[in-house]
Design a protein around this motif. Sequence first.
Motif, PDB file in Angstrom:
ATOM      1  N   ALA A 167       0.813  -1.196   0.000  1.00 12.17           N
ATOM      2  CA  ALA A 167       0.000   0.000   0.000  1.00 12.17           C
ATOM      3  C   ALA A 167       0.862   1.269   0.000  1.00 12.17           C
ATOM      4  O   ALA A 167       0.422   2.302  -0.485  1.00 12.17           O
ATOM      5  N   THR A 168       2.088   1.214   0.494  1.00 15.34           N
ATOM      6  CA  THR A 168       2.962   2.402   0.560  1.00 15.34           C
ATOM      7  C   THR A 168       3.804   2.566  -0.701  1.00 15.34           C
ATOM      8  O   THR A 168       4.585   3.511  -0.799  1.00 15.34           O
ATOM      9  N   ALA A 169       3.674   1.690  -1.650  1.00 14.98           N
ATOM     10  CA  ALA A 169       4.489   1.785  -2.850  1.00 14.98           C
ATOM     11  C   ALA A 169       3.954   2.816  -3.832  1.00 14.98           C
ATOM     12  O   ALA A 169       4.662   3.202  -4.751  1.00 14.98           O
TER      13      ALA A 169
END
Length: 138
Positions: free
Chosen positions: A132-134
């Motif tokens: 999700a943080t990519a």
Amino acid sequence: PADKEVRPGATAYTLGKSCRTGSMETPSWSMAPRGTGIPKPPDQPGPGEYHQPSTLYGSHPSLPVPGRVPTTSTKRSSPSDQLTIGGPTPAPHDYKVVRQGEFGRADQTAAPKYTMRGKIKDPADKEVRPGATAYTLG
């Protein structure tokens, strides 16, 4: 020639019961009476008028047959006689159908066994996906 020819007048003909399509009479034919086609019954004995001997006890009309049913003169017992002669008849709740302390019926050699297969892994789980943080919003 035509002027010397003698022809009959219009009133010389007698038509009688005729018209331009033919005779004006009702159709005339004859029909047979109603009961002539039904034959009379023959003068001979019908079914059920001959004596038919029984085939029981060896009394066949044409073949020698030994008796198959024993001739007895004793009275047949009714099911209600067994209640008073042979003692009480067991009721449905008198039979043992379940083993005490075990699962299953009394006529089973072992309790029923069930097995379940393990859950099948989804082939899509092997795919590498970004976390999700990519992602960057911008």
